[in-house]
Design an enzyme around this catalytic site. Sequence first.
Site, PDB file in Angstrom:
ATOM      1  N   SER A  81     -13.704  24.586 -28.769  1.00 44.22           N
ATOM      2  CA  SER A  81     -14.017  23.513 -29.455  1.00 44.22           C
ATOM      3  C   SER A  81     -13.013  23.217 -30.385  1.00 44.22           C
ATOM      4  O   SER A  81     -12.597  24.347 -31.041  1.00 44.22           O
ATOM      5  CB  SER A  81     -15.470  23.281 -30.047  1.00 44.22           C
ATOM      6  OG  SER A  81     -15.235  22.298 -31.268  1.00 44.22           O
TER       7      SER A  81
ATOM      8  N   LYS B 123     -17.577  27.886 -30.122  1.00 42.96           N
ATOM      9  CA  LYS B 123     -17.952  27.204 -28.709  1.00 42.96           C
ATOM     10  C   LYS B 123     -17.323  27.816 -27.683  1.00 42.96           C
ATOM     11  O   LYS B 123     -16.057  28.296 -27.644  1.00 42.96           O
ATOM     12  CB  LYS B 123     -17.727  25.731 -28.980  1.00 42.96           C
ATOM     13  CG  LYS B 123     -18.563  25.137 -29.770  1.00 42.96           C
ATOM     14  CD  LYS B 123     -20.139  25.222 -29.285  1.00 42.96           C
ATOM     15  CE  LYS B 123     -20.531  24.365 -28.053  1.00 42.96           C
ATOM     16  NZ  LYS B 123     -20.580  22.920 -28.284  1.00 42.96           N
TER      17      LYS B 123
ATOM     18  N   GLU C 149     -19.097  20.955 -15.970  1.00 42.21           N
ATOM     19  CA  GLU C 149     -19.601  19.660 -16.323  1.00 42.21           C
ATOM     20  C   GLU C 149     -18.477  18.599 -15.801  1.00 42.21           C
ATOM     21  O   GLU C 149     -19.143  17.570 -15.225  1.00 42.21           O
ATOM     22  CB  GLU C 149     -19.252  19.613 -17.992  1.00 42.21           C
ATOM     23  CG  GLU C 149     -20.221  20.335 -18.753  1.00 42.21           C
ATOM     24  CD  GLU C 149     -19.705  20.391 -20.069  1.00 42.21           C
ATOM     25  OE1 GLU C 149     -20.251  19.770 -21.051  1.00 42.21           O
ATOM     26  OE2 GLU C 149     -18.983  21.385 -20.555  1.00 42.21           O
TER      27      GLU C 149
ATOM     28  N   GLN D  31      -7.392  -1.900   4.508  1.00 44.45           N
ATOM     29  CA  GLN D  31      -6.378  -1.280   3.920  1.00 44.45           C
ATOM     30  C   GLN D  31      -7.095  -0.484   2.601  1.00 44.45           C
ATOM     31  O   GLN D  31      -6.175   0.561   1.952  1.00 44.45           O
ATOM     32  CB  GLN D  31      -5.200  -1.994   3.242  1.00 44.45           C
ATOM     33  CG  GLN D  31      -4.182  -1.542   2.558  1.00 44.45           C
ATOM     34  CD  GLN D  31      -2.900  -2.313   2.367  1.00 44.45           C
ATOM     35  OE1 GLN D  31      -2.415  -2.670   3.402  1.00 44.45           O
ATOM     36  NE2 GLN D  31      -2.763  -2.865   1.134  1.00 44.45           N
TER      37      GLN D  31
ATOM     38  N   SER E  52       0.779  -1.321  -0.109  1.00 48.20           N
ATOM     39  CA  SER E  52       0.073   0.130   0.028  1.00 48.20           C
ATOM     40  C   SER E  52       0.825   1.013   0.067  1.00 48.20           C
ATOM     41  O   SER E  52       0.338   2.298  -0.213  1.00 48.20           O
ATOM     42  CB  SER E  52      -0.863  -0.035   1.119  1.00 48.20           C
ATOM     43  OG  SER E  52      -0.037  -0.034   2.459  1.00 48.20           O
TER      44      SER E  52
ATOM     45  N   THR F  31     -39.607  25.772 -10.650  1.00 47.95           N
ATOM     46  CA  THR F  31     -39.802  24.210 -10.200  1.00 47.95           C
ATOM     47  C   THR F  31     -40.088  23.421 -11.119  1.00 47.95           C
ATOM     48  O   THR F  31     -40.402  23.798 -12.413  1.00 47.95           O
ATOM     49  CB  THR F  31     -40.819  24.109  -9.050  1.00 47.95           C
ATOM     50  OG1 THR F  31     -42.054  24.590  -9.784  1.00 47.95           O
ATOM     51  CG2 THR F  31     -40.597  25.053  -7.835  1.00 47.95           C
ATOM     52  N   HIS F  32     -39.628  22.180 -11.183  1.00 46.95           N
ATOM     53  CA  HIS F  32     -39.765  21.217 -12.559  1.00 46.95           C
ATOM     54  C   HIS F  32     -38.926  21.884 -13.754  1.00 46.95           C
ATOM     55  O   HIS F  32     -39.614  21.575 -14.730  1.00 46.95           O
ATOM     56  CB  HIS F  32     -41.465  21.312 -12.800  1.00 46.95           C
ATOM     57  CG  HIS F  32     -41.995  20.647 -11.698  1.00 46.95           C
ATOM     58  ND1 HIS F  32     -42.059  19.315 -11.071  1.00 46.95           N
ATOM     59  CD2 HIS F  32     -42.691  21.346 -10.527  1.00 46.95           C
ATOM     60  CE1 HIS F  32     -43.103  19.447 -10.160  1.00 46.95           C
ATOM     61  NE2 HIS F  32     -43.137  20.618  -9.929  1.00 46.95           N
TER      62      HIS F  32
ATOM     63  N   ASN G  67     -17.363  26.544 -23.920  1.00 52.30           N
ATOM     64  CA  ASN G  67     -18.032  25.361 -23.002  1.00 52.30           C
ATOM     65  C   ASN G  67     -17.882  25.338 -21.407  1.00 52.30           C
ATOM     66  O   ASN G  67     -16.622  25.843 -21.217  1.00 52.30           O
ATOM     67  CB  ASN G  67     -17.461  24.153 -23.650  1.00 52.30           C
ATOM     68  CG  ASN G  67     -17.836  23.766 -25.058  1.00 52.30           C
ATOM     69  OD1 ASN G  67     -18.895  24.071 -25.530  1.00 52.30           O
ATOM     70  ND2 ASN G  67     -16.857  23.072 -25.810  1.00 52.30           N
TER      71      ASN G  67
ATOM     72  N   ASN H  62      -2.107  -1.952  13.367  1.00 52.67           N
ATOM     73  CA  ASN H  62      -3.559  -1.899  13.524  1.00 52.67           C
ATOM     74  C   ASN H  62      -3.895  -0.320  14.105  1.00 52.67           C
ATOM     75  O   ASN H  62      -4.679   0.510  13.749  1.00 52.67           O
ATOM     76  CB  ASN H  62      -4.205  -2.937  14.180  1.00 52.67           C
ATOM     77  CG  ASN H  62      -3.869  -4.228  13.141  1.00 52.67           C
ATOM     78  OD1 ASN H  62      -3.552  -4.183  12.187  1.00 52.67           O
ATOM     79  ND2 ASN H  62      -4.435  -5.202  13.824  1.00 52.67           N
TER      80      ASN H  62
END
Length: 455
Positions: free
Chosen positions: A274, A280, A287, A319, A20, A152-153, A282, A107
């Site tokens: 883009s 573009k 995202e 672990q 590890s 809403t919605h 973005n 431990n």
Amino acid sequence: MWKGRFSQPTSELVQRYGESVSFDWRLYAHDVRGSIAQSKALLAAGIIDATEQAAIERGLLEIKAEIADGKFEWKPALEDVHMNIEAELTKRIGSAGAKLHTARSRNDQVALDVRLYCRDEVDEIIGLIKTLQRALIEAAERGEGAIMPGYTHLQRGQPVLFAHHLLAYVEMLGRDTARLTDARTRVNVMPLGSGALAGSTIILDRALVAKELDFPAITQNSMDAVSDRDFVAELLFAIALCGVHLSRLSEDVILWATAEFGFVTLSDAHTTGSSLMPQKKNPDVAELTRGKSGRLVGNLMALLTLLKGLPMTYNRDMQEDKEPLFDSIDTIKSALAVFAEMVSGMEVRAERTKAAASDPMLLATDLADYLVKHGVPFRQAHEIIGKLVAFSLSEGRGFADLQLTEYQQFWSGFDSSLYQVLKLDTALAARQSVGAPSPANVAAQLHRWREILSA
Ligand code: ARG
């Protein structure tokens, strides 16, 4: 470390499978800090003398500095960060190093290191949340007065202030801080001295170790102490929920930045172009954050699933707690930092949000409230205004463009004061109840949050 009992070396494959150190090396500073505290407890118990304790401390600090400089050679054959550091210490200082692990097991050692690590990271995450909250408040203040539809919605509902919408996220982030702060109290308990699972016949002063490491409490059951990862689960949940909040903000920002909404502009520094379409711009930051929040939820699920079948006490499965923990911590920290930057470069387009908020339908509830104030029961008012909405739509004329006589066909008591209700500013200012978006309320909330964040 266990060569006494074994006659065959560990297989190459098993070594690679089980090591590890490739990821838990990052606990090194906490491991060194814990070991120094352990050496002080050994000194107090008379297991080592002051010269040995000094040699241990010096050796550990040297090793820590070399690790920080990238000069330390990690050996996967030594499995983890704990054995790498201990083996190197013993190589350097001899028998004093070999005494360090008295009355200690990996431990309780790993439980200690992870708690120390989580405690530091929680503090950093809380700091980053505050920075993002400040950026949201500044964006709200820059856009002061901008009116937008609340949804809403994802359908236009009622008018709100852009600042009120951003303050909703400040509230969510405030709960994230509260959750992390609360979880921190359960992180902040000192497990060293629990040994492998049943403590030790060599009695070390656990309170001394706790004091040395700034823990206000020590664990009270050695079996629980070495097998407890509740504090990791709690942090992963708090982080996942914070990520979900960022993901929802991402979705809002992504929608707002579309040509269709056009509610905000993002800075060039926090958007990408883009390779094909020259026009573009973005919202990749939003995202990516929406995407990365999935990882945070997954990490929480991974840990809970890992724990659910484990009998007492420590099992090597545990672990596997580290990679999800590290990943969630790294991910939320970078998401919070990049979001604070992006929000700082975000400007509301008040003329666009105002145009959308000027949809007369947004004031249909206000008209119903007008009827209620004139003694009409709300359910009946709802129906009357519903019919008016249908009429307005079929006529292609908004509420403000309907004649008083037309209103009176739906309810005879309408008088010309109704046109006051249809003014956006009046409608917003009327939303004065606690938590509602009147400009006065929103200004008070901005002030309240400024105070909280400067404390
Ligand atoms: N690397 C181990 C872990 O992270 C340390 C504890 C190992 N204990 C053991 N009994 N093998 O869980």
